[in-house]
Design an enzyme around this catalytic site. Structure first.
Site, PDB file in Angstrom:
ATOM      1  N   GLU A   1      -5.862  -2.197 -10.746  1.00  0.00           N
ATOM      2  CA  GLU A   1      -6.846  -2.039 -11.817  1.00  0.00           C
ATOM      3  C   GLU A   1      -7.564  -0.691 -11.731  1.00  0.00           C
ATOM      4  OE1 GLU A   1      -8.510  -6.276 -13.282  1.00  0.00           O
ATOM      5  OE2 GLU A   1      -9.190  -5.693 -11.281  1.00  0.00           O
TER       6      GLU A   1
ATOM      7  N   LYS B   1       1.225   4.926  -5.258  1.00  0.00           N
ATOM      8  CA  LYS B   1       1.780   3.590  -5.523  1.00  0.00           C
ATOM      9  C   LYS B   1       2.507   3.552  -6.861  1.00  0.00           C
ATOM     10  CE  LYS B   1      -2.232   1.745  -3.128  1.00  0.00           C
ATOM     11  NZ  LYS B   1      -3.554   1.179  -3.365  1.00  0.00           N
TER      12      LYS B   1
ATOM     13  N   LYS C   1       0.802  -1.220   0.000  1.00  0.00           N
ATOM     14  CA  LYS C   1       0.000   0.000   0.000  1.00  0.00           C
ATOM     15  C   LYS C   1       0.838   1.274   0.000  1.00  0.00           C
ATOM     16  CE  LYS C   1      -3.651  -2.566   0.269  1.00  0.00           C
ATOM     17  NZ  LYS C   1      -4.483  -2.798  -0.939  1.00  0.00           N
TER      18      LYS C   1
END
Length: 227
Positions: A175, A85, A23
């Site tokens: 995604e 990220k 994360k």
């Protein structure tokens, strides 16, 4: 089971239980080049139906590349949580599927197979070419070539995630991004490609709480049954 086989199994199970979706990344740490090469080879050697290899991978390995990929994760809105990220990881890979499998591309694959010594003679080459073309035609007739290709790409993603775990690299499959932004940035539509998923790679930051959480999976008797 021999002792060396038992050790390999234990190592694999350890990796499977330890790896997780990172994360937060430590932006100061970069994956060594030799390790990056192994990760990319894991993608290249991933299996695909009839060895069609219906994919293309975009690798962002520097700040400029990550900034280009990050255009698909706006800094405001519902997808903003994925932007760090991308920007703070060491590397990011965009996994794309080919929209079609034209004869020209299948010939390119066939020629490479022959170059690599997979065919003892022209009869063997022609036989496999016909078999592969037959499978492709089945999907053409069904109208689902694009979907078939996309399923192969997710196999490649699995190989990348496992390889990362084995090499001690943290990873995040993503995604949650704007595919149209990536298509525009990299001209993917013109190349007959669809971006499906991104994978950030690097080393987690101390602030990543997910790194300290235990793995949780449904029990064996829930997910398996005997035939």
């Amino acid at each position: 089971m021999k002792s060396d086989e038992r050790m390999r199994l234990m190592d694999l199970l350890h990796v499977l239980k330890k790896r997780y979706a990172t994360k937060a990344y430590d932006a100061t740490r970069r994956i060594p080049e030799e390790t990056v090469n192994q990760l990319l080879e894991a993608l290249r050697y991933s299996p695909s139906s009839v060895n069609a290899q219906p994919w293309h991978f975009i690798v962002a390995d520097d700040e400029a590349g990550r900034q280009r990929v990050a255009k698909a994760t706006p800094d405001i809105g519902s997808l903003a949580y994925n932007r760090p990220k991308v920007l703070q990881a060491s590397h990011v890979v965009v996994l794309c599927a080919r929209n079609e499998l034209p004869e020209s591309y299948l010939t390119e694959v066939l020629d490479k197979e022959q170059q690599d010594g997979r065919y003892v003679d022209s009869t063997a080459r022609d036989g496999f070419a016909a078999a592969r073309a037959g499978y492709v035609k089945q999907h053409l007739d069904a109208g689902d070539v694009m979907f078939w290709n996309q399923k192969q790409v997710y196999i490649a993603q699995g190989f990348l995630l496992l390889a990362a775990g084995l090499l001690g690299v943290d990873a995040t499959p993503i995604e949650g991004f704007l595919p149209e932004a990536l298509s525009e940035e990299f001209g993917l539509e013109e190349k007959g490609l669809t971006p499906l998923v991104m994978v950030s790679l690097g080393y987690h930051a101390d602030s990543d709480a997910n790194a300290r959480l235990p793995k949780s999976r449904l029990a064996r008797d829930v997910v398996f049954s005997k035939a």
